[in-house]
Design a protein around this motif. Sequence first.
Motif, PDB file in Angstrom:
ATOM      1  N   TYR A  24      13.357  50.331  32.431  1.00 22.92           N
ATOM      2  CA  TYR A  24      13.822  51.409  31.574  1.00 22.92           C
ATOM      3  C   TYR A  24      13.208  51.275  30.189  1.00 22.92           C
ATOM      4  N   CYS A  25      12.609  52.347  29.731  1.00 27.04           N
ATOM      5  CA  CYS A  25      12.009  52.356  28.402  1.00 27.04           C
ATOM      6  C   CYS A  25      12.888  53.190  27.481  1.00 27.04           C
ATOM      7  N   GLU A  26      13.260  52.600  26.347  1.00 27.19           N
ATOM      8  CA  GLU A  26      14.141  53.325  25.437  1.00 27.19           C
ATOM      9  C   GLU A  26      13.413  54.464  24.746  1.00 27.19           C
ATOM     10  N   LYS A  27      12.134  54.291  24.499  1.00 24.99           N
ATOM     11  CA  LYS A  27      11.387  55.364  23.838  1.00 24.99           C
ATOM     12  C   LYS A  27      11.213  56.560  24.761  1.00 24.99           C
ATOM     13  N   CYS A  28      10.866  56.267  26.009  1.00 24.34           N
ATOM     14  CA  CYS A  28      10.658  57.355  26.962  1.00 24.34           C
ATOM     15  C   CYS A  28      11.977  57.838  27.546  1.00 24.34           C
ATOM     16  N   LYS A  29      13.017  57.069  27.370  1.00 22.38           N
ATOM     17  CA  LYS A  29      14.337  57.375  27.918  1.00 22.38           C
ATOM     18  C   LYS A  29      14.262  57.612  29.425  1.00 22.38           C
ATOM     19  N   ALA A  31      12.934  55.355  33.315  1.00 25.05           N
ATOM     20  CA  ALA A  31      12.314  54.191  33.932  1.00 25.05           C
ATOM     21  C   ALA A  31      10.842  54.489  34.139  1.00 25.05           C
ATOM     22  N   THR A  32      10.013  53.695  33.511  1.00 28.64           N
ATOM     23  CA  THR A  32       8.582  53.950  33.577  1.00 28.64           C
ATOM     24  C   THR A  32       7.878  52.751  34.204  1.00 28.64           C
ATOM     25  N   PRO A  33       6.714  52.984  34.776  1.00 30.24           N
ATOM     26  CA  PRO A  33       5.926  51.858  35.291  1.00 30.24           C
ATOM     27  C   PRO A  33       5.554  50.926  34.152  1.00 30.24           C
ATOM     28  N   LEU A  51       5.056  45.858  29.314  1.00 29.58           N
ATOM     29  CA  LEU A  51       4.723  46.985  28.458  1.00 29.58           C
ATOM     30  C   LEU A  51       4.848  48.281  29.237  1.00 29.58           C
ATOM     31  N   CYS A  52       5.474  49.274  28.600  1.00 28.76           N
ATOM     32  CA  CYS A  52       5.574  50.598  29.197  1.00 28.76           C
ATOM     33  C   CYS A  52       4.179  51.200  29.286  1.00 28.76           C
ATOM     34  N   THR A  53       3.825  51.697  30.441  1.00 30.95           N
ATOM     35  CA  THR A  53       2.490  52.270  30.591  1.00 30.95           C
ATOM     36  C   THR A  53       2.405  53.663  29.977  1.00 30.95           C
ATOM     37  N   GLU A  54       3.553  54.237  29.617  1.00 27.30           N
ATOM     38  CA  GLU A  54       3.546  55.575  29.032  1.00 27.30           C
ATOM     39  C   GLU A  54       3.315  55.512  27.524  1.00 27.30           C
ATOM     40  N   CYS A  55       4.071  54.660  26.849  1.00 25.99           N
ATOM     41  CA  CYS A  55       3.983  54.619  25.388  1.00 25.99           C
ATOM     42  C   CYS A  55       3.470  53.280  24.881  1.00 25.99           C
ATOM     43  N   GLY A  56       3.392  52.293  25.732  1.00 25.79           N
ATOM     44  CA  GLY A  56       2.814  51.023  25.333  1.00 25.79           C
ATOM     45  C   GLY A  56       3.774  50.077  24.641  1.00 25.79           C
ATOM     46  N   SER A  57       5.032  50.469  24.520  1.00 25.49           N
ATOM     47  CA  SER A  57       5.964  49.580  23.839  1.00 25.49           C
ATOM     48  C   SER A  57       6.500  48.535  24.803  1.00 25.49           C
ATOM     49  N   SER A  58       6.951  47.433  24.217  1.00 24.02           N
ATOM     50  CA  SER A  58       7.477  46.345  25.033  1.00 24.02           C
ATOM     51  C   SER A  58       8.872  46.706  25.513  1.00 24.02           C
TER      52      SER A  58
HETATM   53 ZN   LIG Z   1       7.762  54.188  27.108  1.00 28.53          ZN
END
Ligand SMILES: [Zn+2]
Length: 86
Positions: A24-29, A31-33, A51-58
Motif C-alpha cells: 500500500y502506497c500512501e501517496k497513491c492511496k 496498493a501498487t507494485p 519503492l512504489c513503482t508509480e511514484c517512487g516513494s518508499s
Molecule cells: Zn506511490
Amino acid sequence: MLTASTVIAMSQKQFENFTASSLYCEKCKAATPVRERLLLVLPDKEIFDYLCTECGSSVGQREVTAGDKLTAQAMSARRAPAQLLH
Ligand SMILES: [Zn+2]
C-alpha cells in the motif's frame, strides 16, 4: 513447442524471488507494485527498501537477518542493541 504449463512453471519460478509484489502506497492511496532495492548491508543483516513503482516513494522496509532468512515475512521487530561492541 511450449505448452501452457511450461509457461506457468517459468513464471512461478521467477516469482520465487519476489517476497512482496505490491504494497500500500500512501501517496497513491492504493496498493501498487513495488520494487525491492537493497538499501544497506550489515555484517549480520541486510535491509531492503520497497519503492512504489508509480511514484517512487518508499513504502516499506524489510530486514533480513541470518536467522530470519527462513521467515521471509518477519515482523519488523526492532531490537535496540543491548550493548555496544568494542
Ligand atoms: Zn506511490
